[in-house]
Enzyme design. Structure first.
Site, PDB file in Angstrom:
ATOM      1  N   THR A  72       0.821  -1.213   0.000  1.00  0.00           N
ATOM      2  CA  THR A  72       0.000   0.000   0.000  1.00  0.00           C
ATOM      3  C   THR A  72       0.851   1.257   0.000  1.00  0.00           C
ATOM      4  O   THR A  72       1.976   1.249   0.531  1.00  0.00           O
ATOM      5  CB  THR A  72      -0.906   0.007   1.257  1.00  0.00           C
ATOM      6  OG1 THR A  72      -1.522   1.292   1.385  1.00  0.00           O
ATOM      7  CG2 THR A  72      -0.126  -0.254   2.529  1.00  0.00           C
TER       8      THR A  72
ATOM      9  N   TYR B  76      -1.849   0.201  10.035  1.00  0.00           N
ATOM     10  CA  TYR B  76      -2.114  -0.476   8.757  1.00  0.00           C
ATOM     11  C   TYR B  76      -0.870  -0.432   7.865  1.00  0.00           C
ATOM     12  O   TYR B  76      -0.396  -1.461   7.379  1.00  0.00           O
ATOM     13  CB  TYR B  76      -3.314   0.196   8.068  1.00  0.00           C
ATOM     14  CG  TYR B  76      -3.510  -0.240   6.638  1.00  0.00           C
ATOM     15  CD1 TYR B  76      -3.834  -1.557   6.324  1.00  0.00           C
ATOM     16  CD2 TYR B  76      -3.351   0.669   5.588  1.00  0.00           C
ATOM     17  CE1 TYR B  76      -3.995  -1.953   5.001  1.00  0.00           C
ATOM     18  CE2 TYR B  76      -3.522   0.277   4.273  1.00  0.00           C
ATOM     19  CZ  TYR B  76      -3.836  -1.038   3.990  1.00  0.00           C
ATOM     20  OH  TYR B  76      -3.987  -1.425   2.676  1.00  0.00           O
TER      21      TYR B  76
HETATM   22  C1  UD1 Z   1      -6.178   4.831   2.786  1.00  0.00           C
HETATM   23  C2  UD1 Z   1      -4.821   4.208   2.574  1.00  0.00           C
HETATM   24  C3  UD1 Z   1      -4.873   3.139   1.535  1.00  0.00           C
HETATM   25  C4  UD1 Z   1      -5.923   2.136   1.906  1.00  0.00           C
HETATM   26  C5  UD1 Z   1      -7.251   2.862   2.020  1.00  0.00           C
HETATM   27  C6  UD1 Z   1      -8.350   1.899   2.410  1.00  0.00           C
HETATM   28  C7  UD1 Z   1      -3.134   5.886   3.069  1.00  0.00           C
HETATM   29  C8  UD1 Z   1      -2.169   6.857   2.488  1.00  0.00           C
HETATM   30  N1  UD1 Z   1      -3.888   5.213   2.179  1.00  0.00           N
HETATM   31  O1  UD1 Z   1      -6.506   5.573   1.637  1.00  0.00           O
HETATM   32  O2  UD1 Z   1      -3.635   2.494   1.447  1.00  0.00           O
HETATM   33  O3  UD1 Z   1      -5.979   1.130   0.950  1.00  0.00           O
HETATM   34  O4  UD1 Z   1      -7.147   3.857   3.023  1.00  0.00           O
HETATM   35  O5  UD1 Z   1      -8.809   2.045   3.676  1.00  0.00           O
HETATM   36  O6  UD1 Z   1      -3.241   5.713   4.260  1.00  0.00           O
HETATM   37  N2  UD1 Z   1     -12.942  10.974   2.123  1.00  0.00           N
HETATM   38  C9  UD1 Z   1     -14.008  11.819   2.374  1.00  0.00           C
HETATM   39  N3  UD1 Z   1     -15.197  11.269   2.734  1.00  0.00           N
HETATM   40  C10 UD1 Z   1     -15.398   9.921   2.835  1.00  0.00           C
HETATM   41  C11 UD1 Z   1     -14.315   9.061   2.561  1.00  0.00           C
HETATM   42  C12 UD1 Z   1     -13.094   9.617   2.219  1.00  0.00           C
HETATM   43  O7  UD1 Z   1     -13.866  13.041   2.292  1.00  0.00           O
HETATM   44  O8  UD1 Z   1     -16.521   9.499   3.172  1.00  0.00           O
HETATM   45  C13 UD1 Z   1     -11.654  11.546   1.688  1.00  0.00           C
HETATM   46  C14 UD1 Z   1     -10.476  11.213   2.562  1.00  0.00           C
HETATM   47  O9  UD1 Z   1     -10.316  12.149   3.583  1.00  0.00           O
HETATM   48  C15 UD1 Z   1      -9.340  11.234   1.529  1.00  0.00           C
HETATM   49  C16 UD1 Z   1      -9.995  10.697   0.256  1.00  0.00           C
HETATM   50  O10 UD1 Z   1     -11.371  10.949   0.426  1.00  0.00           O
HETATM   51  O11 UD1 Z   1      -8.901  12.537   1.295  1.00  0.00           O
HETATM   52  C17 UD1 Z   1      -9.790   9.224   0.013  1.00  0.00           C
HETATM   53  O12 UD1 Z   1     -10.129   8.489   1.191  1.00  0.00           O
HETATM   54  P1  UD1 Z   1     -10.243   6.893   1.210  1.00  0.00           P
HETATM   55  O13 UD1 Z   1     -10.997   6.444   0.031  1.00  0.00           O
HETATM   56  O14 UD1 Z   1     -10.743   6.515   2.566  1.00  0.00           O
HETATM   57  O15 UD1 Z   1      -8.739   6.372   1.028  1.00  0.00           O
HETATM   58  P2  UD1 Z   1      -7.379   6.859   1.741  1.00  0.00           P
HETATM   59  O16 UD1 Z   1      -7.616   7.236   3.152  1.00  0.00           O
HETATM   60  O17 UD1 Z   1      -6.723   7.872   0.852  1.00  0.00           O
END
Ligand code: UD1
Length: 326
Positions: free
Chosen positions: A117, A141
């Site tokens: 990851t 993680y």
């Molecule tokens: C993280 C991990 C990744 C993992 C993934 C799955 C890191 C750098 N990456 O990705 O390796 O596979 O989690 O759990 O730690 N967001 C919102 N609203 C939501 C959901 C997300 O605003 O309801 C935003 C988050 O703040 C982020 C982006 O969307 O900026 C992507 O989030 P998400 O899809 O959860 O993945 P990561 O946290 O980037």
């Protein structure tokens, strides 16, 4: 020759199993179904319900099916859960991987592809992250996955096992033919949740932070279509089978999209506005995480086919509208 796919009833593993079968490979899936879904297992794959931490079972499968390659997808992936229950993450991701790697070496498996990851890098200032960037994971993680990479590196130096660790950035989308997709209950991924909101299954989409140092203040990520990710695995496997060296590769497109851009793409694909709520930042979220995919392209000849946010979102939405409300 048989490929053993751990976590093959899960989101990415089920796409991989389909791709391997399409290439004419024999596929055995080992999945304990804690987050996997039995219905996602392709008909032509042999399915065994069990745990990668069960050394006896894994040794038996390797011997019985003459497994030459293992693709290890099974694992826990929710970052906030890893913070609240770190030992579960170390047990499932690190300890069970150790058991699996040992059973592979004992059973004479030669090739091991590991789902790592971007979380192994942690927060970084770099515009694009290459494989040599410092590895300072910001959560259990990422550490649980980095430790597995280290085990593989050390085991590969000491034995004939060869491995490729693929460091996934943000995996999204679904099989273009609609055969499988993201079905994990209570998934936390942005694109999944945005699609659920578009379909009225969530009352609103929370935007976690609007004050990041990014063009529109929301988090920027490198979203890679699951089918392009699976293609990278197939190339990695071919590389090892051809005698190629072990190593780690980033899997992303090299450009990022903000949360607001993702929302815009989902609104475009679904044809209506999403209800959103601006919320505080999620603890530990970095502002921007974008891959430098040069090594994957240069060394493995990877050429993405689905590098377009609207297409990723369309496939995700098509899948989401087909699965039961969760
Ligand atoms: C993280 C991990 C990744 C993992 C993934 C799955 C890191 C750098 N990456 O990705 O390796 O596979 O989690 O759990 O730690 N967001 C919102 N609203 C939501 C959901 C997300 O605003 O309801 C935003 C988050 O703040 C982020 C982006 O969307 O900026 C992507 O989030 P998400 O899809 O959860 O993945 P990561 O946290 O980037």
């Amino acid at each position: 020759m048989t490929a053993l796919v751990t976590g093959g009833a899960g989101y990415i593993g089920s796409h991989m199993a389909l791709a391997l079968l399409e290439r004419g490979e024999d596929v055995v899936i080992l999945d304990n179904l804690t987050t996997g879904v039995r219905d996602l297992v392709p008909d032509k794959a042999q399915f065994v319900q069990g745990d990668v931490g069960d050394a006896r079972l894994v040794r038996q499968l390797i011997a019985e099916h003459e497994v030459d390659s293992v693709l290890h997808f099974a694992g826990s992936t929710v970052v906030p859960d890893s913070v609240s229950d770190p030992l579960r993450y170390y047990a499932n991701n690190t300890c069970n991987s150790r058991t699996l790697i040992e059973a592979c070496i004992q059973g004479g498996v030669k090739h091991f592809i590991f789902s790592s990851t971007a979380a192994v890098y942690g927060a970084t200032e770099a515009e694009m992250i290459d494989e040599n960037a410092p590895k300072i994971p910001a959560n259990p993680y990422g550490r649980s996955k980095l430790m597995t990479e280290w085990m593989l590196q050390d085991a590969a130096s000491a034995t004939s096992l060869k491995y490729i660790a693929l460091r996934y950035f943000n995996v999204a989308g679904a099989d273009p033919l609609g055969r499988t997709g993201q079905s994990t209950p209570r998934a936390t991924h942005l694109i999944k949740r945005a699609c659920q909101t578009a379909l009225g299954r969530l009352p609103y989409l929370g935007i976690f932070g609007v004050d990041f140092a990014t063009p529109d203040g929301t988090g920027v990520r490198d979203y890679i279509h699951v089918s392009d990710l699976v293609a990278a695995h197939a190339l990695a496997l071919d590389h090892l089978r051809a005698g190629g060296e072990s190593g780690a590769f980033n899997c992303g497109y090299g450009h990022g999209f903000s949360v607001r851009q993702v929302i815009g793409a989902v609104e475009q694909a679904s044809g209506h506005k999403l209800a959103v709520k601006e919320l505080p930042r999620r603890p530990g979220d970095p502002p921007a995480v974008v891959a430098d995919p040069g090594k994957l392209k240069g060394r493995l000849g990877w050429t993405p086919r689905y590098d377009a946010l609207d297409q990723i979102v369309r496939h995700a939405l098509e899948w989401e509208s087909r699965v039961d409300a969760r």
